[in-house]
Design an enzyme around this catalytic site. Sequence first.
Site, PDB file in Angstrom:
ATOM      1  N   ASP A   1      10.911 -37.952  21.116  1.00 14.46           N
ATOM      2  CA  ASP A   1      11.030 -37.890  19.663  1.00 14.46           C
ATOM      3  C   ASP A   1       9.749 -38.398  19.020  1.00 14.46           C
ATOM      4  OD1 ASP A   1      13.519 -36.854  19.732  1.00 14.46           O
ATOM      5  OD2 ASP A   1      14.571 -38.735  19.396  1.00 14.46           O
TER       6      ASP A   1
ATOM      7  N   LYS B   1      10.622 -34.657  14.808  1.00  9.71           N
ATOM      8  CA  LYS B   1      10.496 -34.041  13.485  1.00  9.71           C
ATOM      9  C   LYS B   1       9.144 -34.407  12.903  1.00  9.71           C
ATOM     10  CE  LYS B   1      15.228 -35.159  12.294  1.00  9.71           C
ATOM     11  NZ  LYS B   1      15.958 -36.002  11.355  1.00  9.71           N
TER      12      LYS B   1
ATOM     13  N   MET C   1      18.126 -44.942   8.125  1.00 11.07           N
ATOM     14  CA  MET C   1      17.744 -43.774   7.322  1.00 11.07           C
ATOM     15  C   MET C   1      18.161 -43.927   5.862  1.00 11.07           C
ATOM     16  SD  MET C   1      18.891 -41.008  10.203  1.00 11.07           S
ATOM     17  CE  MET C   1      20.276 -41.982  10.769  1.00 11.07           C
TER      18      MET C   1
HETATM   19  C1  SAM Z   1      17.425 -40.964  13.781  1.00 12.11           C
HETATM   20  S1  SAM Z   1      17.535 -42.713  13.630  1.00 12.11           S
HETATM   21  C2  SAM Z   1      17.290 -43.187  15.295  1.00 12.11           C
HETATM   22  C3  SAM Z   1      17.674 -44.610  15.539  1.00 12.11           C
HETATM   23  C4  SAM Z   1      17.347 -45.062  16.939  1.00 12.11           C
HETATM   24  N1  SAM Z   1      18.080 -44.321  17.931  1.00 12.11           N
HETATM   25  C5  SAM Z   1      17.593 -46.576  17.116  1.00 12.11           C
HETATM   26  O1  SAM Z   1      18.475 -46.963  17.899  1.00 12.11           O
HETATM   27  O2  SAM Z   1      16.904 -47.350  16.482  1.00 12.11           O
HETATM   28  C6  SAM Z   1      15.965 -43.079  12.910  1.00 12.11           C
HETATM   29  C7  SAM Z   1      16.068 -44.242  11.941  1.00 12.11           C
HETATM   30  O3  SAM Z   1      16.008 -45.477  12.648  1.00 12.11           O
HETATM   31  C8  SAM Z   1      15.377 -46.429  11.853  1.00 12.11           C
HETATM   32  N2  SAM Z   1      14.173 -46.917  12.539  1.00 12.11           N
HETATM   33  C9  SAM Z   1      13.721 -46.523  13.736  1.00 12.11           C
HETATM   34  N3  SAM Z   1      12.634 -47.229  14.093  1.00 12.11           N
HETATM   35  C10 SAM Z   1      12.396 -48.081  13.087  1.00 12.11           C
HETATM   36  C11 SAM Z   1      11.417 -49.075  12.855  1.00 12.11           C
HETATM   37  N4  SAM Z   1      10.458 -49.343  13.744  1.00 12.11           N
HETATM   38  N5  SAM Z   1      11.463 -49.779  11.692  1.00 12.11           N
HETATM   39  C12 SAM Z   1      12.432 -49.544  10.780  1.00 12.11           C
HETATM   40  N6  SAM Z   1      13.391 -48.612  10.957  1.00 12.11           N
HETATM   41  C13 SAM Z   1      13.374 -47.892  12.092  1.00 12.11           C
HETATM   42  C14 SAM Z   1      15.022 -45.774  10.527  1.00 12.11           C
HETATM   43  O4  SAM Z   1      16.079 -45.993   9.625  1.00 12.11           O
HETATM   44  C15 SAM Z   1      14.936 -44.328  10.946  1.00 12.11           C
HETATM   45  O5  SAM Z   1      15.128 -43.461   9.847  1.00 12.11           O
END
Ligand code: SAM
Length: 258
Positions: free
Chosen positions: A35, A57, A170
């Site tokens: 991803d 994406k 998100m």
């Molecule tokens: C599609 S979800 C995937 C989540 C992922 N599987 C997890 O366990 O963290 C993506 C969302 O995770 C959050 N996210 C992922 N990495 C992040 C980071 N380093 N800092 C803040 N939010 C993060 C954000 O809200 C982002 O829009």
Amino acid sequence: MTGKVYLVGAGPGDPELLTLKAARVLRNADAVLHDELVAEPTLQLVPRHAQVYDVGKRCGEKKVTQEEINSLMMALAGSGLQVVRLKGGDPLIFGRAGEEIAALRQASIPFEIVPGITAALGAAAAAEIPLTHRQSSHALVFVAGHSASGFDETDWPALVSLGATIVVYMPGPHYAKIAQNLRAAGLEGEVACAVISKATTPQEQVYSTTLQHLAEAPVLPTPTLLVIGRVVGQSRHQFLPAELENAAPFARRLEPEL
Ligand SMILES: C[S@@+](CC[C@H](N)C(=O)[O-])C[C@H]1O[C@@H](n2cnc3c(N)ncnc32)[C@H](O)[C@@H]1O
């Protein structure tokens, strides 16, 4: 001979938050489908001979559909390869792993799940927010700011009644709507909130405010998380006195400790 698929969590951003098992599986991979949120140093663990596909994406636009990802993953494993499906954070949290597991089961392709540190845990650690607390929060809820259907399916009154710390993945720019829903569900305006951007990376930013001022929060660079709950007040980020906060909501970047 059928290969195997590993659904692997890459953690929230800091490559050092990868598990030892994830690192081992990546080093032995023949093919990796990753991803967008996976850090470059993590991808450097992949051997040179391996096939690497970026199926993430860009700018909210899906480059590869879920069906295409499933087909590619199964074709690679079907030809006998060790395939890593590498996802940001943990693969089982807002990561479409359910759809991929269903496809793998249906095709009788062996698979294994290697968990990762989800963004909420990375962000809380970086901002020093205890997600639970003996006095003020006995539950923790992860909720998606936008749902696949585009409608807000969240039962906000049920969440508020739990007295839980709420982590919104998100959240997009919809702070005003989220704050309105939570206030309408009975959460007090003085409850603390934090928007955490790019948690565990050198670009990390934390914006601290309260529910009543959340609508004025700046839209920080994605990915961002929104954490709401009394425990957020225990973050090492200082809150401005209320009268100053009204005048000037503030954002601050985490500076490395000396
Ligand atoms: C599609 S979800 C995937 C989540 C992922 N599987 C997890 O366990 O963290 C993506 C969302 O995770 C959050 N996210 C992922 N990495 C992040 C980071 N380093 N800092 C803040 N939010 C993060 C954000 O809200 C982002 O829009």
